[in-house]
Scaffold this motif. Structure first.
Motif, PDB file in Angstrom:
ATOM      1  N   HIS A  37     -24.716  -3.562 -72.065  1.00 48.07           N
ATOM      2  CA  HIS A  37     -24.109  -2.839 -70.958  1.00 48.07           C
ATOM      3  C   HIS A  37     -24.094  -3.768 -69.752  1.00 48.07           C
ATOM      4  O   HIS A  37     -25.113  -4.371 -69.410  1.00 48.07           O
ATOM      5  CB  HIS A  37     -24.896  -1.569 -70.634  1.00 48.07           C
ATOM      6  CG  HIS A  37     -24.332  -0.786 -69.486  1.00 48.07           C
ATOM      7  ND1 HIS A  37     -23.172  -0.047 -69.591  1.00 48.07           N
ATOM      8  CD2 HIS A  37     -24.752  -0.654 -68.197  1.00 48.07           C
ATOM      9  CE1 HIS A  37     -22.906   0.524 -68.432  1.00 48.07           C
ATOM     10  NE2 HIS A  37     -23.842   0.167 -67.570  1.00 48.07           N
ATOM     11  N   VAL A  38     -22.942  -3.894 -69.123  1.00 46.18           N
ATOM     12  CA  VAL A  38     -22.768  -4.789 -67.980  1.00 46.18           C
ATOM     13  C   VAL A  38     -22.437  -3.963 -66.743  1.00 46.18           C
ATOM     14  O   VAL A  38     -21.613  -3.043 -66.804  1.00 46.18           O
ATOM     15  CB  VAL A  38     -21.640  -5.810 -68.241  1.00 46.18           C
ATOM     16  CG1 VAL A  38     -21.401  -6.677 -67.007  1.00 46.18           C
ATOM     17  CG2 VAL A  38     -21.974  -6.680 -69.445  1.00 46.18           C
ATOM     18  N   GLU A  39     -23.073  -4.298 -65.630  1.00 44.71           N
ATOM     19  CA  GLU A  39     -22.784  -3.625 -64.366  1.00 44.71           C
ATOM     20  C   GLU A  39     -22.587  -4.666 -63.269  1.00 44.71           C
ATOM     21  O   GLU A  39     -23.395  -5.584 -63.122  1.00 44.71           O
ATOM     22  CB  GLU A  39     -23.909  -2.662 -63.982  1.00 44.71           C
ATOM     23  CG  GLU A  39     -23.592  -1.828 -62.747  1.00 44.71           C
ATOM     24  CD  GLU A  39     -24.594  -0.710 -62.516  1.00 44.71           C
ATOM     25  OE1 GLU A  39     -25.406  -0.839 -61.577  1.00 44.71           O
ATOM     26  OE2 GLU A  39     -24.579   0.271 -63.282  1.00 44.71           O
ATOM     27  N   ILE A  40     -21.507  -4.504 -62.509  1.00 45.45           N
ATOM     28  CA  ILE A  40     -21.191  -5.407 -61.401  1.00 45.45           C
ATOM     29  C   ILE A  40     -21.014  -4.554 -60.151  1.00 45.45           C
ATOM     30  O   ILE A  40     -20.084  -3.748 -60.062  1.00 45.45           O
ATOM     31  CB  ILE A  40     -19.910  -6.214 -61.685  1.00 45.45           C
ATOM     32  CG1 ILE A  40     -20.071  -7.028 -62.980  1.00 45.45           C
ATOM     33  CG2 ILE A  40     -19.579  -7.130 -60.519  1.00 45.45           C
ATOM     34  CD1 ILE A  40     -18.794  -7.689 -63.449  1.00 45.45           C
ATOM     35  N   ASP A  41     -21.902  -4.705 -59.202  1.00 40.53           N
ATOM     36  CA  ASP A  41     -21.900  -3.898 -57.981  1.00 40.53           C
ATOM     37  C   ASP A  41     -21.217  -4.686 -56.860  1.00 40.53           C
ATOM     38  O   ASP A  41     -21.762  -5.676 -56.355  1.00 40.53           O
ATOM     39  CB  ASP A  41     -23.335  -3.553 -57.595  1.00 40.53           C
ATOM     40  CG  ASP A  41     -23.418  -2.612 -56.396  1.00 40.53           C
ATOM     41  OD1 ASP A  41     -22.363  -2.307 -55.807  1.00 40.53           O
ATOM     42  OD2 ASP A  41     -24.533  -2.185 -56.059  1.00 40.53           O
ATOM     43  N   THR A  42     -20.036  -4.240 -56.458  1.00 37.57           N
ATOM     44  CA  THR A  42     -19.269  -4.958 -55.433  1.00 37.57           C
ATOM     45  C   THR A  42     -19.358  -4.280 -54.067  1.00 37.57           C
ATOM     46  O   THR A  42     -18.473  -4.459 -53.228  1.00 37.57           O
ATOM     47  CB  THR A  42     -17.790  -5.091 -55.850  1.00 37.57           C
ATOM     48  OG1 THR A  42     -17.166  -3.791 -55.829  1.00 37.57           O
ATOM     49  CG2 THR A  42     -17.670  -5.680 -57.247  1.00 37.57           C
ATOM     50  N   SER A  43     -20.423  -3.504 -53.833  1.00 33.64           N
ATOM     51  CA  SER A  43     -20.514  -2.732 -52.594  1.00 33.64           C
ATOM     52  C   SER A  43     -20.592  -3.612 -51.345  1.00 33.64           C
ATOM     53  O   SER A  43     -20.312  -3.147 -50.246  1.00 33.64           O
ATOM     54  CB  SER A  43     -21.738  -1.802 -52.644  1.00 33.64           C
ATOM     55  OG  SER A  43     -22.925  -2.527 -52.877  1.00 33.64           O
ATOM     56  N   ARG A  44     -20.953  -4.876 -51.493  1.00 34.67           N
ATOM     57  CA  ARG A  44     -21.015  -5.761 -50.327  1.00 34.67           C
ATOM     58  C   ARG A  44     -19.639  -6.325 -49.959  1.00 34.67           C
ATOM     59  O   ARG A  44     -19.500  -7.016 -48.951  1.00 34.67           O
ATOM     60  CB  ARG A  44     -21.973  -6.923 -50.591  1.00 34.67           C
ATOM     61  CG  ARG A  44     -21.497  -7.916 -51.641  1.00 34.67           C
ATOM     62  CD  ARG A  44     -22.519  -9.007 -51.887  1.00 34.67           C
ATOM     63  NE  ARG A  44     -23.755  -8.468 -52.450  1.00 34.67           N
ATOM     64  CZ  ARG A  44     -24.795  -9.220 -52.816  1.00 34.67           C
ATOM     65  NH1 ARG A  44     -24.746 -10.532 -52.656  1.00 34.67           N
ATOM     66  NH2 ARG A  44     -25.865  -8.668 -53.329  1.00 34.67           N
ATOM     67  N   PHE A  45     -18.648  -6.061 -50.803  1.00 38.13           N
ATOM     68  CA  PHE A  45     -17.292  -6.545 -50.542  1.00 38.13           C
ATOM     69  C   PHE A  45     -16.365  -5.366 -50.265  1.00 38.13           C
ATOM     70  O   PHE A  45     -16.718  -4.208 -50.483  1.00 38.13           O
ATOM     71  CB  PHE A  45     -16.763  -7.338 -51.734  1.00 38.13           C
ATOM     72  CG  PHE A  45     -17.674  -8.451 -52.176  1.00 38.13           C
ATOM     73  CD1 PHE A  45     -17.820  -9.589 -51.405  1.00 38.13           C
ATOM     74  CD2 PHE A  45     -18.388  -8.362 -53.362  1.00 38.13           C
ATOM     75  CE1 PHE A  45     -18.665 -10.618 -51.802  1.00 38.13           C
ATOM     76  CE2 PHE A  45     -19.231  -9.380 -53.778  1.00 38.13           C
ATOM     77  CZ  PHE A  45     -19.376 -10.515 -52.986  1.00 38.13           C
ATOM     78  N   SER A  46     -15.167  -5.654 -49.827  1.00 42.25           N
ATOM     79  CA  SER A  46     -14.171  -4.605 -49.586  1.00 42.25           C
ATOM     80  C   SER A  46     -12.778  -5.169 -49.790  1.00 42.25           C
ATOM     81  O   SER A  46     -12.578  -6.385 -49.823  1.00 42.25           O
ATOM     82  CB  SER A  46     -14.314  -4.038 -48.164  1.00 42.25           C
ATOM     83  OG  SER A  46     -14.077  -5.052 -47.194  1.00 42.25           O
ATOM     84  N   GLY A  47     -11.823  -4.270 -49.934  1.00 40.21           N
ATOM     85  CA  GLY A  47     -10.439  -4.684 -50.102  1.00 40.21           C
ATOM     86  C   GLY A  47     -10.085  -4.971 -51.551  1.00 40.21           C
ATOM     87  O   GLY A  47     -10.762  -4.537 -52.478  1.00 40.21           O
ATOM     88  N   ALA A  48      -9.022  -5.736 -51.737  1.00 43.40           N
ATOM     89  CA  ALA A  48      -8.527  -6.053 -53.076  1.00 43.40           C
ATOM     90  C   ALA A  48      -9.287  -7.230 -53.669  1.00 43.40           C
ATOM     91  O   ALA A  48      -9.854  -8.057 -52.959  1.00 43.40           O
ATOM     92  CB  ALA A  48      -7.037  -6.362 -53.019  1.00 43.40           C
TER      93      ALA A  48
END
Length: 217
Positions: A37-48
């Protein structure tokens, strides 16, 4: 103009990935499972942004391998490119094979949340002796499609598939190359059965230990 720039950047990225991933050595301890199971948390980024899924065989002679991705979650946008031995579509399931040297799916996403999926590896590499492996990687890129996020050198998640050393099965090792990407092994069906049986036995023994009556000394 943006389309041309993205095409040129994609070509440069493709060449870089091929050089970095082909024949790459395993950098993490081999895990006994082939499901993850892979999880990538992009909450520190925004936009496209973009997620780039790439399955690259090593030098000639690497045993056949496959990667099946399913149970996707996250804010996926539109497919940008799909090359080589890749079938399926997001947010459904994807299957990557090694029918071509470069097997890649490049997909737009909206950053700011979590992306996750399950991945299962299979193929001849598990039972065929050899010394040449195959690499599966996931890269996170910015809105321009030319800069990696989380790991300037490339993928935020990468797996190395190595064929059997001659005694025993082949191996899979995985590593997260960013503090916001994680990999966890998913137990096989047989392992779940053994775990359930073990928990049941522990429960039975605990019940057996409960005193039914107080014995006189």
């Amino acid at each position: 103009m943006f389309s041309l720039t993205l095409t040129l950047q994609r070509g440069a990225r493709r060449l870089t990935l091929a050089l970095l991933m082909a024949g790459a050595a395993a950098v993490a301890a081999a895990a006994p499972a082939s499901n993850y199971h892979v999880e990538i948390d992009t909450s520190r980024f925004s936009g496209a942004g973009f997620l780039d899924f790439a399955f690259i065989a090593g030098n000639a002679g690497a045993p056949a391998a496959s990667a099946t991705l399913s149970h996707f979650s996250g804010a996926f946008g539109q497919l940008v490119t799909q090359e080589g031995d890749v079938s399926g579509a997001l947010p459904g399931s994807l299957r990557f094979g090694t029918g071509a040297f470069y097997n890649d799916l490049f997909h737009s996403v909206t950053l700011g949340g979590k992306f996750s999926f399950d991945i299962q590896f299979g193929g001849a590499f598990l039972s065929t002796p050899g010394t040449t492996g195959t690499t599966f990687g996931v890269g996170l890129l910015d809105a321009g499609g030319g800069n990696y996020l989380g790991n300037p050198g490339g993928n935020v998640v990468q797996f190395e598939l190595m064929p059997s050393p001659g005694v025993g099965p082949g191996s899979v090792s995985g590593a997260g190359y960013s503090d916001f990407a994680s990999i966890s092994a998913v137990p096989e069906a047989g392992e779940w059965l053994m775990l359930s049986a073990g928990l049941g036995l522990l429960g039975w023994r605990a019940r057996r230990r409960q005193p039914g009556a107080v014995r006189a000394g």
